[in-house]
Design a protein around this motif. Sequence first.
Motif, PDB file in Angstrom:
ATOM      1  N   ALA A  13      19.881  37.784  25.567  1.00 24.65           N
ATOM      2  CA  ALA A  13      19.692  39.118  26.145  1.00 24.65           C
ATOM      3  C   ALA A  13      20.718  39.361  27.248  1.00 24.65           C
ATOM      4  O   ALA A  13      21.315  40.439  27.322  1.00 24.65           O
ATOM      5  CB  ALA A  13      18.279  39.250  26.694  1.00 24.65           C
ATOM      6  N   ALA A  16      24.111  39.826  25.663  1.00 20.77           N
ATOM      7  CA  ALA A  16      24.256  41.160  25.081  1.00 20.77           C
ATOM      8  C   ALA A  16      24.565  42.191  26.152  1.00 20.77           C
ATOM      9  O   ALA A  16      25.328  43.130  25.927  1.00 20.77           O
ATOM     10  CB  ALA A  16      22.983  41.548  24.329  1.00 20.77           C
ATOM     11  N   TYR A  17      23.993  42.017  27.333  1.00 21.98           N
ATOM     12  CA  TYR A  17      24.196  42.983  28.412  1.00 21.98           C
ATOM     13  C   TYR A  17      25.562  42.806  29.087  1.00 21.98           C
ATOM     14  O   TYR A  17      26.258  43.770  29.358  1.00 21.98           O
ATOM     15  CB  TYR A  17      23.074  42.864  29.444  1.00 21.98           C
ATOM     16  CG  TYR A  17      23.127  43.932  30.493  1.00 21.98           C
ATOM     17  CD1 TYR A  17      22.659  45.209  30.219  1.00 21.98           C
ATOM     18  CD2 TYR A  17      23.656  43.681  31.758  1.00 21.98           C
ATOM     19  CE1 TYR A  17      22.708  46.209  31.176  1.00 21.98           C
ATOM     20  CE2 TYR A  17      23.718  44.669  32.716  1.00 21.98           C
ATOM     21  CZ  TYR A  17      23.237  45.929  32.420  1.00 21.98           C
ATOM     22  OH  TYR A  17      23.303  46.914  33.372  1.00 21.98           O
ATOM     23  N   GLU A  25      24.627  51.390  23.891  1.00 19.86           N
ATOM     24  CA  GLU A  25      23.494  51.106  23.003  1.00 19.86           C
ATOM     25  C   GLU A  25      23.035  49.654  23.129  1.00 19.86           C
ATOM     26  O   GLU A  25      21.834  49.389  23.228  1.00 19.86           O
ATOM     27  CB  GLU A  25      23.855  51.414  21.560  1.00 19.86           C
ATOM     28  CG  GLU A  25      22.677  51.271  20.620  1.00 19.86           C
ATOM     29  CD  GLU A  25      22.995  51.699  19.207  1.00 19.86           C
ATOM     30  OE1 GLU A  25      22.090  51.586  18.371  1.00 19.86           O
ATOM     31  OE2 GLU A  25      24.118  52.150  18.936  1.00 19.86           O
ATOM     32  N   THR A  26      23.971  48.723  23.146  1.00 22.05           N
ATOM     33  CA  THR A  26      23.568  47.313  23.284  1.00 22.05           C
ATOM     34  C   THR A  26      22.950  47.062  24.653  1.00 22.05           C
ATOM     35  O   THR A  26      22.032  46.250  24.776  1.00 22.05           O
ATOM     36  CB  THR A  26      24.759  46.356  23.058  1.00 22.05           C
ATOM     37  OG1 THR A  26      25.805  46.664  23.985  1.00 22.05           O
ATOM     38  CG2 THR A  26      25.275  46.428  21.648  1.00 22.05           C
ATOM     39  N   ASP A  27      23.440  47.762  25.672  1.00 20.57           N
ATOM     40  CA  ASP A  27      22.847  47.618  27.005  1.00 20.57           C
ATOM     41  C   ASP A  27      21.390  48.068  27.016  1.00 20.57           C
ATOM     42  O   ASP A  27      20.538  47.429  27.631  1.00 20.57           O
ATOM     43  CB  ASP A  27      23.639  48.420  28.047  1.00 20.57           C
ATOM     44  CG  ASP A  27      24.961  47.773  28.404  1.00 20.57           C
ATOM     45  OD1 ASP A  27      25.197  46.614  27.995  1.00 20.57           O
ATOM     46  OD2 ASP A  27      25.758  48.418  29.105  1.00 20.57           O
ATOM     47  N   ARG A  28      21.100  49.174  26.330  1.00 23.44           N
ATOM     48  CA  ARG A  28      19.710  49.661  26.274  1.00 23.44           C
ATOM     49  C   ARG A  28      18.798  48.636  25.609  1.00 23.44           C
ATOM     50  O   ARG A  28      17.699  48.364  26.090  1.00 23.44           O
ATOM     51  CB  ARG A  28      19.635  50.997  25.526  1.00 23.44           C
ATOM     52  CG  ARG A  28      20.078  52.181  26.345  1.00 23.44           C
ATOM     53  CD  ARG A  28      19.667  53.491  25.694  1.00 23.44           C
ATOM     54  NE  ARG A  28      20.185  53.645  24.337  1.00 23.44           N
ATOM     55  CZ  ARG A  28      21.343  54.188  24.027  1.00 23.44           C
ATOM     56  NH1 ARG A  28      22.130  54.652  24.974  1.00 23.44           N
ATOM     57  NH2 ARG A  28      21.727  54.289  22.764  1.00 23.44           N
ATOM     58  N   TYR A  29      19.252  48.089  24.496  1.00 21.60           N
ATOM     59  CA  TYR A  29      18.451  47.063  23.813  1.00 21.60           C
ATOM     60  C   TYR A  29      18.299  45.821  24.680  1.00 21.60           C
ATOM     61  O   TYR A  29      17.217  45.241  24.764  1.00 21.60           O
ATOM     62  CB  TYR A  29      19.073  46.686  22.470  1.00 21.60           C
ATOM     63  CG  TYR A  29      18.860  47.708  21.390  1.00 21.60           C
ATOM     64  CD1 TYR A  29      17.588  47.994  20.916  1.00 21.60           C
ATOM     65  CD2 TYR A  29      19.942  48.391  20.839  1.00 21.60           C
ATOM     66  CE1 TYR A  29      17.394  48.939  19.914  1.00 21.60           C
ATOM     67  CE2 TYR A  29      19.755  49.331  19.834  1.00 21.60           C
ATOM     68  CZ  TYR A  29      18.475  49.594  19.381  1.00 21.60           C
ATOM     69  OH  TYR A  29      18.277  50.529  18.393  1.00 21.60           O
ATOM     70  N   ALA A  30      19.368  45.409  25.318  1.00 27.99           N
ATOM     71  CA  ALA A  30      19.324  44.214  26.151  1.00 27.99           C
ATOM     72  C   ALA A  30      18.363  44.392  27.322  1.00 27.99           C
ATOM     73  O   ALA A  30      17.586  43.491  27.643  1.00 27.99           O
ATOM     74  CB  ALA A  30      20.723  43.865  26.653  1.00 27.99           C
ATOM     75  N   ALA A  32      15.784  46.406  27.478  1.00 28.59           N
ATOM     76  CA  ALA A  32      14.421  46.399  26.930  1.00 28.59           C
ATOM     77  C   ALA A  32      13.975  44.966  26.632  1.00 28.59           C
ATOM     78  O   ALA A  32      12.832  44.583  26.912  1.00 28.59           O
ATOM     79  CB  ALA A  32      14.348  47.251  25.678  1.00 28.59           C
ATOM     80  N   TYR A  33      14.862  44.178  26.085  1.00 25.99           N
ATOM     81  CA  TYR A  33      14.588  42.784  25.756  1.00 25.99           C
ATOM     82  C   TYR A  33      14.316  41.974  27.024  1.00 25.99           C
ATOM     83  O   TYR A  33      13.361  41.199  27.095  1.00 25.99           O
ATOM     84  CB  TYR A  33      15.804  42.239  25.005  1.00 25.99           C
ATOM     85  CG  TYR A  33      15.682  40.889  24.364  1.00 25.99           C
ATOM     86  CD1 TYR A  33      14.465  40.330  24.014  1.00 25.99           C
ATOM     87  CD2 TYR A  33      16.833  40.153  24.079  1.00 25.99           C
ATOM     88  CE1 TYR A  33      14.389  39.090  23.412  1.00 25.99           C
ATOM     89  CE2 TYR A  33      16.770  38.925  23.469  1.00 25.99           C
ATOM     90  CZ  TYR A  33      15.552  38.391  23.143  1.00 25.99           C
ATOM     91  OH  TYR A  33      15.487  37.172  22.550  1.00 25.99           O
TER      92      TYR A  33
END
Length: 50
Positions: A13, A16-17, A25-30, A32-33
Amino acid sequence: MTVQTEMDALAPALEAYFGTYAMEETDRYAVAYIRLIHENLEYALANPSD
């Protein structure tokens, strides 16, 4: 063991950030994770026998 597993899940995570190819987009998922891991880590620390 649970805490170790959650800390192990935190590594990708963070990668990814902060990674070279991180995008919005990957920052948002990271994020959240990371939040999900954080919430569950608090529970795992408070309930070590669970």
